[in-house]
Design a protein around this motif. Structure first.
Motif, PDB file in Angstrom:
ATOM      1  N   ASP A 132       0.894  -1.202   0.046  1.00  0.00           N
ATOM      2  CA  ASP A 132       0.015  -0.057   0.037  1.00  0.00           C
ATOM      3  C   ASP A 132       0.858   1.218   0.044  1.00  0.00           C
ATOM      4  N   GLU A 133       1.113   1.908  -1.130  1.00  0.00           N
ATOM      5  CA  GLU A 133       2.023   2.912  -1.239  1.00  0.00           C
ATOM      6  C   GLU A 133       1.549   4.340  -0.683  1.00  0.00           C
ATOM      7  N   SER A 134       2.610   4.948  -0.188  1.00  0.00           N
ATOM      8  CA  SER A 134       2.238   6.200   0.254  1.00  0.00           C
ATOM      9  C   SER A 134       2.004   7.138  -0.829  1.00  0.00           C
ATOM     10  N   LYS A 184      -0.224   6.067   8.414  1.00  0.00           N
ATOM     11  CA  LYS A 184       0.810   5.273   9.025  1.00  0.00           C
ATOM     12  C   LYS A 184       0.724   5.076  10.553  1.00  0.00           C
ATOM     13  N   THR A 216       4.332  13.548   2.714  1.00  0.00           N
ATOM     14  CA  THR A 216       3.252  12.335   2.459  1.00  0.00           C
ATOM     15  C   THR A 216       1.893  12.939   2.842  1.00  0.00           C
ATOM     16  N   LYS A 259      -2.286   7.308   1.669  1.00  0.00           N
ATOM     17  CA  LYS A 259      -2.026   6.069   1.352  1.00  0.00           C
ATOM     18  C   LYS A 259      -2.892   5.773  -0.127  1.00  0.00           C
ATOM     19  N   LYS A 260      -2.109   5.036  -0.909  1.00  0.00           N
ATOM     20  CA  LYS A 260      -3.038   4.525  -1.988  1.00  0.00           C
ATOM     21  C   LYS A 260      -4.374   3.854  -1.743  1.00  0.00           C
TER      22      LYS A 260
END
Length: 232
Positions: free
Chosen positions: A38-40, A70, A173, A176-177
């Motif tokens: 789960d990319e930022s 996060k 950031t 999340k995706k």
């Protein structure tokens, strides 16, 4: 710089010359994310400031309305009753001399550091450990405070710190995706609104000069920053 096939495929979904509406940019950044985790979703904001001048150093913090996604581990340097206040508020670690010695020994299993003002002389000795990691408490971003409970709760809920780099860009950031698009939209607008309110009086000309979004491993997507700023 050579890029892998997945990155090249992802880049093919984006017109590098076009600046997209924020909603489109968010959707594209998520669509172009190809990693299995789960990319930022990260943002880069180019500001019209010269960080070499102290009065144009843009630095602060903002509580994102939907957090960052996060699990943030918070350490608090404090004494006595403040330690209980910090732990009750959700801090992962709280202490004074013993904790300082542990960090001096190289332990860094935490993401954010808060300190009460009376601890800063001792915390200052940790500059070599905390400084390079961007973890040194600072009153300008609210992490040096007697109200440790409030700041711990904010950090756990999604408060982020930002600081313009040497070429005038803020990197941070915004979620999340896996976040719904509207939640990322709200986070981005909250950050940008805060930055605009912090515009240095000595900064001349256009203040927000460019915005780009990307997933951790993905290509950048240009945002129509003129339109976005006018919407705020």
């Amino acid at each position: 710089m050579a890029r892998g096939k997945q990155y090249q495929t992802a880049s093919g979904k984006i017109d590098a010359e076009k600046s997209y509406d924020l909603g489109e940019a968010i959707a594209l950044a998520k669509e172009a994310a190809f990693a299995k985790f789960d990319e930022s979703i990260d943002i880069a904001i180019k500001l019209g400031v010269n960080p070499k001048h102290a009065d144009q150093m843009v630095r602060g913090s903002v509580s994102l309305p939907n957090g960052t996604g996060k699990d943030v581990k918070v350490l608090v340097f404090c004494k006595g009753e403040k330690q209980k206040e910090a732990l009750d508020a959700g801090a992962d670690f709280a202490g004074d001399d013993e904790l300082i010695a542990k960090v001096q020994g190289g332990w860094t299993a935490f993401d954010k550091v808060v300190a009460t003002p009376d601890m800063m002389v001792q915390v200052g000795k940790l500059g070599r450990v905390l400084g390079p990691r961007g973890l040194m408490p600072n009153p300008k971003v609210g992490t040096v405070t007697p109200d440790v409970a409030k700041v711990v709760k904010e950090l756990k809920a999604g408060m982020i710190e930002f600081r313009v780099d040497k070429v005038g860009i803020i990197h941070t950031t915004v979620g999340k995706k896996s976040f719904e698009n509207d939640k990322l939209d709200q986070n981005i607008r909250a950050l940008l609104d805060t930055l605009i309110k912090m515009k240095p009086s000595s900064a001349k000309g256009q203040y927000v000069r460019g915005i780009a979004l990307s997933a951790t491993m993905g290509p950048g997507v240009k945002v129509d920053h003129h339109k976005l700023v006018n919407e705020l």
